[in-house]
Design a protein around this motif. Sequence first.
Motif, PDB file in Angstrom:
ATOM      1  N   GLY A  31     -15.771 -18.590   5.413  1.00  0.00           N
ATOM      2  CA  GLY A  31     -14.514 -18.072   4.884  1.00  0.00           C
ATOM      3  C   GLY A  31     -14.517 -16.557   4.771  1.00  0.00           C
ATOM      4  N   THR A  32     -15.650 -15.973   4.385  1.00  0.00           N
ATOM      5  CA  THR A  32     -15.747 -14.514   4.291  1.00  0.00           C
ATOM      6  C   THR A  32     -15.528 -13.866   5.658  1.00  0.00           C
ATOM      7  OG1 THR A  32     -17.328 -14.717   2.457  1.00  0.00           O
ATOM      8  CG2 THR A  32     -17.222 -12.595   3.590  1.00  0.00           C
ATOM      9  N   ILE A  33     -16.174 -14.414   6.675  1.00  0.00           N
ATOM     10  CA  ILE A  33     -16.030 -13.867   8.030  1.00  0.00           C
ATOM     11  C   ILE A  33     -14.592 -13.994   8.506  1.00  0.00           C
ATOM     12  CG2 ILE A  33     -16.740 -14.163  10.438  1.00  0.00           C
ATOM     13  CD1 ILE A  33     -19.470 -15.143   9.332  1.00  0.00           C
ATOM     14  N   MET A  34     -13.964 -15.150   8.269  1.00  0.00           N
ATOM     15  CA  MET A  34     -12.580 -15.352   8.705  1.00  0.00           C
ATOM     16  C   MET A  34     -11.620 -14.412   7.990  1.00  0.00           C
ATOM     17  SD  MET A  34     -12.356 -19.503   9.059  1.00  0.00           S
ATOM     18  CE  MET A  34     -10.663 -19.439   9.637  1.00  0.00           C
ATOM     19  N   THR A  35     -11.873 -14.123   6.717  1.00  0.00           N
ATOM     20  CA  THR A  35     -11.003 -13.208   5.964  1.00  0.00           C
ATOM     21  C   THR A  35     -10.983 -11.826   6.605  1.00  0.00           C
ATOM     22  OG1 THR A  35     -11.419 -14.402   3.889  1.00  0.00           O
ATOM     23  CG2 THR A  35     -10.589 -12.152   3.700  1.00  0.00           C
ATOM     24  N   GLY A  36     -12.112 -11.416   7.164  1.00  0.00           N
ATOM     25  CA  GLY A  36     -12.176 -10.122   7.831  1.00  0.00           C
ATOM     26  C   GLY A  36     -11.253 -10.020   9.027  1.00  0.00           C
ATOM     27  N   PHE A  37     -10.837 -11.157   9.591  1.00  0.00           N
ATOM     28  CA  PHE A  37      -9.972 -11.158  10.770  1.00  0.00           C
ATOM     29  C   PHE A  37      -8.485 -11.275  10.425  1.00  0.00           C
ATOM     30  CE2 PHE A  37     -14.041 -12.465  12.611  1.00  0.00           C
ATOM     31  CZ  PHE A  37     -14.087 -11.650  13.733  1.00  0.00           C
ATOM     32  N   ILE A  38      -8.137 -11.348   9.129  1.00  0.00           N
ATOM     33  CA  ILE A  38      -6.735 -11.444   8.739  1.00  0.00           C
ATOM     34  C   ILE A  38      -6.066 -10.078   8.864  1.00  0.00           C
ATOM     35  CG2 ILE A  38      -5.124 -11.980   6.876  1.00  0.00           C
ATOM     36  CD1 ILE A  38      -7.177 -13.936   5.763  1.00  0.00           C
ATOM     37  N   LYS A  39      -4.993 -10.007   9.611  1.00  0.00           N
ATOM     38  CA  LYS A  39      -4.242  -8.766   9.764  1.00  0.00           C
ATOM     39  C   LYS A  39      -3.450  -8.476   8.490  1.00  0.00           C
ATOM     40  CE  LYS A  39      -0.698  -6.538  12.624  1.00  0.00           C
ATOM     41  NZ  LYS A  39       0.258  -6.727  13.750  1.00  0.00           N
ATOM     42  N   SER A  40      -3.573  -7.274   7.985  1.00  0.00           N
ATOM     43  CA  SER A  40      -2.921  -6.906   6.728  1.00  0.00           C
ATOM     44  C   SER A  40      -1.485  -6.450   6.993  1.00  0.00           C
ATOM     45  CB  SER A  40      -3.717  -5.794   6.035  1.00  0.00           C
ATOM     46  OG  SER A  40      -3.165  -5.508   4.765  1.00  0.00           O
ATOM     47  N   ASP A  41      -0.589  -7.406   7.127  1.00  0.00           N
ATOM     48  CA  ASP A  41       0.823  -7.135   7.395  1.00  0.00           C
ATOM     49  C   ASP A  41       1.604  -7.326   6.099  1.00  0.00           C
ATOM     50  OD1 ASP A  41       3.299  -6.752   8.496  1.00  0.00           O
ATOM     51  OD2 ASP A  41       3.407  -8.716   9.475  1.00  0.00           O
ATOM     52  N   LEU A  42       1.740  -6.251   5.318  1.00  0.00           N
ATOM     53  CA  LEU A  42       2.320  -6.333   3.969  1.00  0.00           C
ATOM     54  C   LEU A  42       3.847  -6.235   4.056  1.00  0.00           C
ATOM     55  CD1 LEU A  42      -0.241  -4.125   2.028  1.00  0.00           C
ATOM     56  CD2 LEU A  42      -0.363  -6.570   2.593  1.00  0.00           C
ATOM     57  N   ARG A  43       4.486  -7.338   4.339  1.00  0.00           N
ATOM     58  CA  ARG A  43       5.931  -7.352   4.589  1.00  0.00           C
ATOM     59  C   ARG A  43       6.746  -7.095   3.326  1.00  0.00           C
ATOM     60  NH1 ARG A  43       6.636 -12.592   8.639  1.00  0.00           N
ATOM     61  NH2 ARG A  43       5.163 -11.888  10.257  1.00  0.00           N
ATOM     62  N   ARG A  44       6.319  -7.662   2.195  1.00  0.00           N
ATOM     63  CA  ARG A  44       7.092  -7.463   0.963  1.00  0.00           C
ATOM     64  C   ARG A  44       7.048  -5.994   0.533  1.00  0.00           C
ATOM     65  NH1 ARG A  44       5.492 -10.697  -4.427  1.00  0.00           N
ATOM     66  NH2 ARG A  44       3.619  -9.440  -4.150  1.00  0.00           N
ATOM     67  N   GLN A  45       5.874  -5.386   0.608  1.00  0.00           N
ATOM     68  CA  GLN A  45       5.775  -3.971   0.255  1.00  0.00           C
ATOM     69  C   GLN A  45       6.665  -3.120   1.168  1.00  0.00           C
ATOM     70  OE1 GLN A  45       4.184  -2.688  -2.390  1.00  0.00           O
ATOM     71  NE2 GLN A  45       3.738  -4.814  -2.934  1.00  0.00           N
ATOM     72  N   ARG A  46       6.681  -3.436   2.452  1.00  0.00           N
ATOM     73  CA  ARG A  46       7.491  -2.688   3.396  1.00  0.00           C
ATOM     74  C   ARG A  46       8.981  -2.865   3.105  1.00  0.00           C
ATOM     75  NH1 ARG A  46       4.947  -4.211   7.577  1.00  0.00           N
ATOM     76  NH2 ARG A  46       6.318  -5.873   8.330  1.00  0.00           N
ATOM     77  N   GLN A  93       9.913  -0.861   0.003  1.00  0.00           N
ATOM     78  CA  GLN A  93       9.947   0.559   0.304  1.00  0.00           C
ATOM     79  C   GLN A  93      11.204   0.935   1.081  1.00  0.00           C
ATOM     80  OE1 GLN A  93       7.859   2.986  -0.803  1.00  0.00           O
ATOM     81  NE2 GLN A  93       9.362   4.360   0.121  1.00  0.00           N
ATOM     82  N   LEU A  94      11.574   0.102   2.050  1.00  0.00           N
ATOM     83  CA  LEU A  94      12.776   0.355   2.830  1.00  0.00           C
ATOM     84  C   LEU A  94      14.023   0.303   1.954  1.00  0.00           C
ATOM     85  CD1 LEU A  94      11.992  -1.654   6.106  1.00  0.00           C
ATOM     86  CD2 LEU A  94      12.116   0.840   5.849  1.00  0.00           C
ATOM     87  N   GLU A  95      14.065  -0.674   1.043  1.00  0.00           N
ATOM     88  CA  GLU A  95      15.216  -0.791   0.139  1.00  0.00           C
ATOM     89  C   GLU A  95      15.311   0.416  -0.783  1.00  0.00           C
ATOM     90  OE1 GLU A  95      17.619  -2.842   0.009  1.00  0.00           O
ATOM     91  OE2 GLU A  95      16.996  -4.443   1.366  1.00  0.00           O
ATOM     92  N   ARG A  96      14.155   0.864  -1.297  1.00  0.00           N
ATOM     93  CA  ARG A  96      14.178   2.034  -2.183  1.00  0.00           C
ATOM     94  C   ARG A  96      14.630   3.290  -1.426  1.00  0.00           C
ATOM     95  NH1 ARG A  96       9.417  -0.392  -4.480  1.00  0.00           N
ATOM     96  NH2 ARG A  96       8.107   0.778  -3.025  1.00  0.00           N
ATOM     97  N   THR A  97      14.137   3.421  -0.199  1.00  0.00           N
ATOM     98  CA  THR A  97      14.528   4.579   0.612  1.00  0.00           C
ATOM     99  C   THR A  97      16.025   4.557   0.911  1.00  0.00           C
ATOM    100  OG1 THR A  97      12.334   4.629   1.628  1.00  0.00           O
ATOM    101  CG2 THR A  97      14.107   5.804   2.770  1.00  0.00           C
ATOM    102  N   ALA A  98      16.535   3.376   1.283  1.00  0.00           N
ATOM    103  CA  ALA A  98      17.960   3.247   1.587  1.00  0.00           C
ATOM    104  C   ALA A  98      18.809   3.523   0.356  1.00  0.00           C
ATOM    105  CB  ALA A  98      18.243   1.844   2.124  1.00  0.00           C
ATOM    106  N   ALA A  99      18.372   2.993  -0.810  1.00  0.00           N
ATOM    107  CA  ALA A  99      19.131   3.214  -2.043  1.00  0.00           C
ATOM    108  C   ALA A  99      19.155   4.692  -2.410  1.00  0.00           C
ATOM    109  CB  ALA A  99      18.518   2.397  -3.178  1.00  0.00           C
ATOM    110  N   ALA A 100      18.019   5.388  -2.232  1.00  0.00           N
ATOM    111  CA  ALA A 100      17.967   6.817  -2.531  1.00  0.00           C
ATOM    112  C   ALA A 100      18.881   7.604  -1.607  1.00  0.00           C
ATOM    113  CB  ALA A 100      16.527   7.319  -2.410  1.00  0.00           C
ATOM    114  N   ALA A 101      18.897   7.192  -0.333  1.00  0.00           N
ATOM    115  CA  ALA A 101      19.757   7.882   0.633  1.00  0.00           C
ATOM    116  C   ALA A 101      21.230   7.678   0.287  1.00  0.00           C
ATOM    117  CB  ALA A 101      19.467   7.370   2.037  1.00  0.00           C
TER     118      ALA A 101
END
Length: 476
Positions: free
Chosen positions: A429-444, A447-455
């Motif tokens: 499991g440790t080895i497999m975790t190293g291969f997980i791509k860190s695609d942080l969609r909620r954070q993105r 951030q996009l919503e905050r940027t749009a709201a500020a604009a």
Amino acid sequence: MTVIQKNEPDVQSGHPASLHGEAVPVTRLYKRRWLIVFLFSSYSLCNSFQWIQYGIINNIFMRFYNVDTFTIDWMSMIYMLTYIPLIFPVTWLLDKRGLRVIALVATAMNCAGTWIKVTSARPDLFGVTMLGQLTVSVAQVFILGMPSRIASVWFGSGEVSTACSIGVFGNQLGIAIGFLVPPILVPNVEDMDELAHHIRVMFYITAGVATLLFILVVMVFQERPEIPPTQAQAAARLIPPESYSYTASIMRLLRNRPFILLIITYGLNVGCFYAVSTLLNRMIIEHYPGEEVNAGRIGLTIVIAGMVGSLICGIWLDKSKTYKQTTLAVYLMSFLGMLVYAFTLSLGHLWVVFITAGALGFFMTGYLPLGFEFAVELTYPESEGTSSGLLNCSAQVFGIIFTICQGKIMDALGTLAGNIFLCVFLLIGTIMTGFIKSDLRRQRANQLERTAAAAKRSDVLDYGTTTPFIQQHSDL
């Protein structure tokens, strides 16, 4: 104090700022959110306490009901077995009917199961106590997938990981109490009538707590706040319910490769924790005969250390947003902790077992909320209940497999071989975790919503200050 996050109001209307008719979402954090998450943690605690209350005094219940050790192991594994077929209809119900309905069903079934068990404190009523345990195990299906959903629906983007950790905290505390209290309330006495009395007292206490929590949920638990806590939740509310397809959501999740890897690695880690917890009494009694109470205390140490780890990890994630790095580090330490525990269990010193078990629990139990939050990040905007349900389903499958296999290995080759068996899978499991791509969609998305709201706010303010100037100098 209530925290409000909202946009500059339009000067004339007093409404949230808008540009060309497009409103900027208003967000708000309510104090009630803490009451909701703590109430959830409380009834999760009551349910998870019952998961381990038979297993931690395995030898006592074996003698009382005149059944073998594998049968008592099933009193814990029934929690895992019922979860697997029921998780999909329950997550569908969560998506269609919401948090309050799920909370009501969970607490009602948990309450009913505890009262069934009250009637089963006789040596000839093992079938009745199994029915009660089956009922509370079904209630668990309505509980495990809720922490990340409550965190997303009620909490701000800077506190969702902490809120999720608090939600998981209740489950862990219940397991901790399940390790500690049964050996104290039900001592290993020879007289069967006295033993039945002790068991009945334990069942009555559990039923009383479950009943109180059911009443509180009916009176207090709320579906969602009137105003959403984040821009991402505001956007999610704009999606028409009829456009959501549960089947399509499942298929999208199963095509998400990072999430599939996380499903497997989460199942391996939590499955190992389930096996260790279920078989802990057998491990300790084999090397330290007559130490039922200390077996419970060691289990308590594992979970208390894990609760501390969970809260620390949740706070760290909210500050750093390093989901993959933290998950990988905790997974690696879980493997190392299990390795040390395996080789020190038979040294003959209980204090050593307390230390190594605590270190194991800090990382292995602390991993639980990490998996939930990492999954939500990888799968946004899919339902948190669906992603959490798939994670937990994997954990239950591996939990049953590991508990049965480790139990058989312990019977044939001893506890060291059984624990090494788990170490192998934690390393995988440790080895497999190293291969997980860190695609942080909620954070993105946030951030996009905050940027749009500020604009939009900037455009509105610019529009409001320049228009009078143009009107005053239109003759130019």
